[in-house]
Design an enzyme around this catalytic site. Sequence first.
Site, PDB file in Angstrom:
ATOM      1  CG  ASP A 177      -1.479  -3.188  12.991  1.00 33.43           C
ATOM      2  OD1 ASP A 177      -2.317  -2.513  12.571  1.00 33.43           O
ATOM      3  OD2 ASP A 177      -0.110  -3.392  12.768  1.00 33.43           O
ATOM      4  CG  ASN A 185       2.385  -7.956   1.937  1.00 36.50           C
ATOM      5  OD1 ASN A 185       2.258  -9.161   2.063  1.00 36.50           O
ATOM      6  ND2 ASN A 185       1.369  -7.119   2.291  1.00 36.50           N
ATOM      7  CG  HIS A 190      -0.277  -9.353  -1.529  1.00 36.95           C
ATOM      8  ND1 HIS A 190      -1.519  -9.847  -1.195  1.00 36.95           N
ATOM      9  CD2 HIS A 190      -0.218  -8.149  -0.945  1.00 36.95           C
ATOM     10  CE1 HIS A 190      -2.196  -9.218  -0.923  1.00 36.95           C
ATOM     11  NE2 HIS A 190      -1.603  -7.860  -0.619  1.00 36.95           N
ATOM     12  CG  ASP A 194      -2.758 -13.130   1.241  1.00 38.26           C
ATOM     13  OD1 ASP A 194      -2.581 -12.001   1.648  1.00 38.26           O
ATOM     14  OD2 ASP A 194      -3.215 -13.389   0.143  1.00 38.26           O
ATOM     15  CD  GLU A 220      -1.421  -4.410   9.145  1.00 37.10           C
ATOM     16  OE1 GLU A 220      -2.524  -3.666   9.099  1.00 37.10           O
ATOM     17  OE2 GLU A 220      -0.477  -3.966   9.915  1.00 37.10           O
TER      18      GLU A 220
HETATM   19  P1  GH3 Z   1       3.382  -0.836  11.397  1.00 39.00           P
HETATM   20  O1  GH3 Z   1       3.951  -1.530  12.492  1.00 39.00           O
HETATM   21  O2  GH3 Z   1       3.168   0.671  11.583  1.00 39.00           O
HETATM   22  O3  GH3 Z   1       1.847  -1.323  11.679  1.00 39.00           O
HETATM   23  O4  GH3 Z   1       3.492  -1.167   9.713  1.00 39.00           O
HETATM   24  P2  GH3 Z   1       3.029  -1.979   8.699  1.00 39.00           P
HETATM   25  O5  GH3 Z   1       3.992  -2.066   7.769  1.00 39.00           O
HETATM   26  O6  GH3 Z   1       2.349  -3.239   9.348  1.00 39.00           O
HETATM   27  O7  GH3 Z   1       1.497  -1.043   8.672  1.00 39.00           O
HETATM   28  P3  GH3 Z   1       1.109  -0.479   7.306  1.00 39.00           P
HETATM   29  O8  GH3 Z   1      -0.251   0.166   7.611  1.00 39.00           O
HETATM   30  O9  GH3 Z   1       2.116   0.503   6.576  1.00 39.00           O
HETATM   31  O10 GH3 Z   1       1.002  -1.663   6.234  1.00 39.00           O
HETATM   32  C1  GH3 Z   1      -0.033  -2.665   6.516  1.00 39.00           C
HETATM   33  C2  GH3 Z   1       0.278  -3.379   5.085  1.00 39.00           C
HETATM   34  O11 GH3 Z   1      -0.594  -4.638   5.098  1.00 39.00           O
HETATM   35  C3  GH3 Z   1      -0.056  -2.752   3.873  1.00 39.00           C
HETATM   36  C4  GH3 Z   1      -0.937  -3.720   3.013  1.00 39.00           C
HETATM   37  O12 GH3 Z   1      -0.332  -3.745   1.750  1.00 39.00           O
HETATM   38  C5  GH3 Z   1      -0.912  -4.985   3.735  1.00 39.00           C
HETATM   39  N1  GH3 Z   1      -1.948  -5.963   3.824  1.00 39.00           N
HETATM   40  C6  GH3 Z   1      -3.470  -5.471   3.901  1.00 39.00           C
HETATM   41  N2  GH3 Z   1      -4.090  -6.607   3.695  1.00 39.00           N
HETATM   42  C7  GH3 Z   1      -3.544  -7.442   3.476  1.00 39.00           C
HETATM   43  C8  GH3 Z   1      -3.670  -8.778   2.977  1.00 39.00           C
HETATM   44  O13 GH3 Z   1      -4.847  -9.235   2.889  1.00 39.00           O
HETATM   45  N3  GH3 Z   1      -2.714  -9.563   2.600  1.00 39.00           N
HETATM   46  C9  GH3 Z   1      -1.347  -9.103   2.466  1.00 39.00           C
HETATM   47  N4  GH3 Z   1      -0.519  -9.919   2.252  1.00 39.00           N
HETATM   48  N5  GH3 Z   1      -1.141  -7.828   2.920  1.00 39.00           N
HETATM   49  C10 GH3 Z   1      -1.929  -7.373   3.285  1.00 39.00           C
HETATM   50 MG    MG Z   2       1.039  -2.994  10.989  1.00 39.99          MG
HETATM   51 MG    MG Z   3      -2.442  -1.631  10.334  1.00 41.64          MG
END
Ligand code: GH3
Ligand code: MG
Ligand code: MG
Length: 309
Positions: A177, A185, A190, A194, A220
């Site tokens: 992760d 982002n 965003h 990606d 992610e």
């Molecule tokens: P942690 O270290 O605790 O994992 O923090 P984090 O910020 O990585 O975790 P969190 O779950 O808070 O956020 C994950 C983010 O990933 C939020 C979401 O907007 C972003 N995300 C999910 N899918 C995609 C995607 O396909 N593209 C992009 N650009 N962002 C994505």
């Molecule tokens: Mg994360």
């Molecule tokens: Mg996650």
Amino acid sequence: MKILIAEDDVTSITLLANVLKNIGHEVVETTRGTEAWEKFQEPDAPRLAILDWMMPEMDGVEVVRRVRSLQTDRPPYLILLTARGKKTDIIAGLESGADDYLAKPFDIGELRARVEVGRRMIEMQDTLIRSREALAHQATHDPLTGMLNRRAILDHLQKELVRAGRHANALAVGICDVDHFKQINDTYGHQTGDDVLCGLSKILAESLREYDFVGRMGGEEFLLITPLRMENDCLFLFERLRRKIADSRIATRSGEVTVTVSIGVAYAVDGSSVDVILEAADRALYQAKNDGRNRVAKQGHCFSVENRT
Ligand code: GH3
Ligand code: MG
Ligand code: MG
Ligand code: MG
């Protein structure tokens, strides 16, 4: 296209071959049914064939029957060539699995027209197969990264667990992760996020060994599956991957971006279930995050659903 002609009459085969070559086809000729049958079993077997009904050793109808028994999603188009003009013969020929027939002596215009029908059928079949394959690819791959999607990687995990159980091998599963991905982002947008996911998937794919699998679980989060010998510790493998990612500068539309990942690892042997091992890897991931991120954590050793005594 490549067309096979099997006809024991030399005058007839020469005429057939000349007509087909003149309209641009590649022609493979044989005067024996047995040889025709062999050609259909070769890797680049002909997709269209004209088979004389009456041939020594193996007649055309027998070749058709055998070809139709082969398992393939690209069955060839088969035209029977027959001097037997009776309706009952024609019906028997078509019932054996031929797609069409041509009565001898044949008319050149009719031969061309019937071969053209066959070519169109094959083209249509290819188009259908291609769209079916594209659909299958879509159903199993993540559109952003091109990686296996959640369903496909979990299917692999299920299969690998069964295989590992059968061969008494161990399996390591890592949930990887991205750390603070939300900040990427928030900082760059965003689309740059990606780009980072695509860059990461490239690094992950490059790090795989022959029997490893990786897929995008969603967001992610990536799942890595690696089969292991019992005595091997897999942590070094995940640790190497973690370091490689931390050391990489990922090219994005906003310039180079560096990210770190946390990896939660679980081991499985002896028929562990998908749910149990994912839960264990998830717990390990939680631990890695809590311990400060950018690290690999492992929880437990062996998650067996069957208590073997
Ligand atoms: P942690 O270290 O605790 O994992 O923090 P984090 O910020 O990585 O975790 P969190 O779950 O808070 O956020 C994950 C983010 O990933 C939020 C979401 O907007 C972003 N995300 C999910 N899918 C995609 C995607 O396909 N593209 C992009 N650009 N962002 C994505
Ligand atoms: Mg994360
Ligand atoms: Mg996650
Ligand atoms: Mg003959």
